[in-house]
Design a protein around this motif. Structure first.
Motif, PDB file in Angstrom:
ATOM      1  N   GLU A 190      -1.147   4.539  -4.531  1.00 29.74           N
ATOM      2  CA  GLU A 190      -2.236   5.090  -5.337  1.00 29.74           C
ATOM      3  C   GLU A 190      -1.906   6.483  -5.871  1.00 29.74           C
ATOM      4  N   ASP A 191      -0.889   7.124  -5.303  1.00 36.75           N
ATOM      5  CA  ASP A 191      -0.461   8.439  -5.784  1.00 36.75           C
ATOM      6  C   ASP A 191       0.529   8.347  -6.944  1.00 36.75           C
TER       7      ASP A 191
ATOM      8  N   PRO B 194       1.868   6.632  -0.532  1.00 37.75           N
ATOM      9  CA  PRO B 194       0.819   5.707  -1.002  1.00 37.75           C
ATOM     10  C   PRO B 194       1.014   5.353  -2.482  1.00 37.75           C
TER      11      PRO B 194
ATOM     12  N   LYS C 285       0.834  -1.202   0.000  1.00 31.95           N
ATOM     13  CA  LYS C 285       0.000   0.000   0.000  1.00 31.95           C
ATOM     14  C   LYS C 285       0.871   1.256   0.000  1.00 31.95           C
ATOM     15  N   TYR C 286       2.127   1.099   0.433  1.00 28.40           N
ATOM     16  CA  TYR C 286       3.028   2.251   0.528  1.00 28.40           C
ATOM     17  C   TYR C 286       4.391   1.935  -0.076  1.00 28.40           C
TER      18      TYR C 286
ATOM     19  N   THR D  86      -0.547  13.028   0.319  1.00 34.94           N
ATOM     20  CA  THR D  86      -1.044  12.014   1.255  1.00 34.94           C
ATOM     21  C   THR D  86       0.085  11.216   1.906  1.00 34.94           C
TER      22      THR D  86
END
Length: 213
Positions: A140-141, A138, A48-49, A188
């Motif tokens: 997702e970034d 993250p 996730k990271y 984030t």
């Protein structure tokens, strides 16, 4: 770079952030002029990271970057195969830059770093949580559709506490567009400390216990 040398680099950072001589002058000299670093890291759905550990190599600040799925003791025998070492760019370039924040806020935080970093460093280092040891970015970034690398700009986010700021990274695709022309900005990122991840952080634990020669 082999794991033993990587741990030395991380341990030098650990030592430096606790060196309060001359109001953390050495720490300020190392990071105050830092502008950004670039990275492109491999990861799977298990992560996730992305973890970015500050370290000191040949007297210069570098970021040691890997996906959290590989930051475990189980991977220690080949963990260096999963680590990207990113050099920090110091020049103040016509900056190039993805939940998203307004352009003026992103630019202000980057400007805060160049303007207020030296005054903020000793306050943060002496604060309750101490100085950062890792950025958690993250996944997702990060750009995935265009297989693009990322640029992370050092930044300071304004806070309504005694410190006045907290460390931040502003992320953008390494797509050749200027910072001002970017379509979106991400902020984030989590900081360790104060954030305490539930997943193992092997490099952090190993660096903290590593004895420098």
């Amino acid at each position: 770079m082999k794991l033993k040398e990587i741990l030395k680099c991380l341990s030098r950072w650990e030592q430096l952030i606790h060196n309060s001589k001359d109001n953390y002058k050495k720490l300020a000299l190392l990071i105050a002029e830092a502008n950004y670093f670039k990275f492109k890291i491999q990861y799977t759905e298990k992560s996730k990271y992305i973890r970015a550990y500050p370290g000191i190599h040949k007297g210069q600040l570098h970021l040691f970057i890997l996906a959290e799925e590989y930051d475990t003791k189980a991977h220690k025998d080949h963990i260096e195969d999963h680590i990207q070492i990113a050099e920090v760019v110091r020049e103040q370039a016509s900056a190039q830059l993805s939940d998203s924040i307004p352009q003026d806020e992103a630019l202000r935080r980057i400007h805060n770093w160049s303007k207020d970093c030296k005054a903020w460093i000793p306050k943060q280092a002496q604060g309750e949580s101490g100085f950062l040891k890792c950025y958690l970015i993250p996944v997702e970034d990060l750009a995935t559709e265009n297989n693009c690398a990322s640029i992370a700009y050092f930044a300071l986010k304004e806070e309504s506490n005694a410190l006045g700021f907290s460390a931040d990274l502003i992320l953008k695709d390494d797509d050749g567009k200027s910072l001002e022309a970017a379509s979106s900005y991400y902020d984030t990122v989590y900081l360790v400390p104060p954030f305490n991840p539930k997943k193992e952080m092997y490099l952090l634990a190993a660096a903290e216990s590593h004895v420098l020669d």
